[in-house]
Motif scaffolding. Structure first.
Motif, PDB file in Angstrom:
ATOM      1  N   UNK A  34      -6.194  89.427  70.160  1.00 24.78           N
ATOM      2  CA  UNK A  34      -5.081  89.284  69.227  1.00 24.78           C
ATOM      3  C   UNK A  34      -4.943  90.478  68.292  1.00 24.78           C
ATOM      4  N   UNK A  35      -6.071  91.048  67.873  1.00 25.22           N
ATOM      5  CA  UNK A  35      -5.991  92.115  66.861  1.00 25.22           C
ATOM      6  C   UNK A  35      -6.860  93.332  67.173  1.00 25.22           C
ATOM      7  N   UNK A  36      -7.401  93.396  68.395  1.00 21.23           N
ATOM      8  CA  UNK A  36      -8.276  94.522  68.720  1.00 21.23           C
ATOM      9  C   UNK A  36      -8.194  94.923  70.176  1.00 21.23           C
ATOM     10  N   UNK A 185      -4.121  98.715  62.308  1.00 22.36           N
ATOM     11  CA  UNK A 185      -2.923  99.318  62.901  1.00 22.36           C
ATOM     12  C   UNK A 185      -1.786  98.302  63.032  1.00 22.36           C
ATOM     13  N   UNK A 186      -2.152  97.021  63.047  1.00 25.19           N
ATOM     14  CA  UNK A 186      -1.147  95.977  63.216  1.00 25.19           C
ATOM     15  C   UNK A 186      -0.438  95.616  61.912  1.00 25.19           C
ATOM     16  N   UNK A 191      -2.157  89.291  60.090  1.00 28.34           N
ATOM     17  CA  UNK A 191      -2.249  88.060  59.300  1.00 28.34           C
ATOM     18  C   UNK A 191      -2.144  86.849  60.227  1.00 28.34           C
ATOM     19  N   UNK A 192      -2.971  85.848  59.965  1.00 32.83           N
ATOM     20  CA  UNK A 192      -2.934  84.630  60.773  1.00 32.83           C
ATOM     21  C   UNK A 192      -3.945  84.608  61.897  1.00 32.83           C
ATOM     22  N   UNK A 193      -4.756  85.656  62.003  1.00 35.16           N
ATOM     23  CA  UNK A 193      -5.768  85.739  63.055  1.00 35.16           C
ATOM     24  C   UNK A 193      -7.156  85.860  62.441  1.00 35.16           C
TER      25      UNK A 193
END
Length: 219
Positions: A34-36, A185-186, A191-193
């Protein structure tokens, strides 16, 4: 001894870390997707499998020697940022353990070990609490451990307090916006993860507490 933690506890701790990394591998991969880079679960699982192999081959005789071996193995086998960060955490923890009298960790020593691990992570990653990283797990864990130790808790109680605070810290990363690491970077999309590094660290601290509970019970 029931009032201190020695190499048997440390061995149980690292075995618990390896079990947690294997059990939660897919979860950590999904969180990191999700974020990486989607590789955190695979990296820590591989790293702790290598750690258990190294411990089986060498069988260190003290807590500090064991944690130093863990550190070196993680640094050499875990990819991404997690290897250097966790490796430095365990290296600093080994130095804290070496400072303990007679090589056995009392309550204050257990708190100092977690504080040292946090310092190692921050010195390597230059992250502060609130930036959606593993620091958001280790920082509250260190505070809770020190408070418990200063309040007269046993080593097992110190680690249990740290583990509970770590779990809460990991959950608290969900609403945060990442400002460090790849997730930054996102921007707002982070947010939310739940942060994968904070999540795995909470599992590793839970393993430390579980190992202490087992040692306390004389199992």
């Amino acid at each position: 001894m029931a009032d201190t933690l020695g190499v048997e506890w440390a061995t149980r701790w690292i075995e618990g870390c390896a079990a947690a990394a294997a059990e939660h591998r897919d979860e950590l991969i999904d969180l990191d997707r999700e974020i990486g880079d989607a590789d955190h679960g695979e990296n820590v699982d591989r790293g702790f499998r290598k750690v258990t192999e190294a411990l089986g081959a060498q069988a260190p005789g003290s807590v500090d020697e064991l944690l130093k071996l863990v550190a070196k193995t993680l640094i050499s086998t875990v990819g991404g940022a997690s290897g250097p960060l966790l490796g430095t955490a365990f290296l600093r923890a080994s130095k804290a353990a070496k400072a303990a009298e007679s090589g056995e960790l009392g309550a204050g020593d257990a708190a100092a070990l977690i504080e040292a691990a946090l310092e190692g992570i921050q010195s390597r990653g230059h992250a502060e609490e609130g930036e959606k990283t593993m620091v958001d797990t280790w920082a509250p864990a260190a505070r809770a451990a020190r408070e418990a130790a200063d309040g007269g808790a046993s080593p097992a109680e110190v680690l249990r307090a740290a583990a509970e605070a770590a779990a809460q810290g990991a959950e608290a990363t969900i609403p945060l916006k990442a400002t460090k690491g790849r997730a930054s970077y996102l921007g707002e999309r982070s947010v939310g993860h739940k942060d994968p590094g904070a999540t795995s660290s909470a599992y590793f601290l839970a393993a430390a507490a579980a190992a202490a509970d087992a040692a306390k019970g004389g199992e």
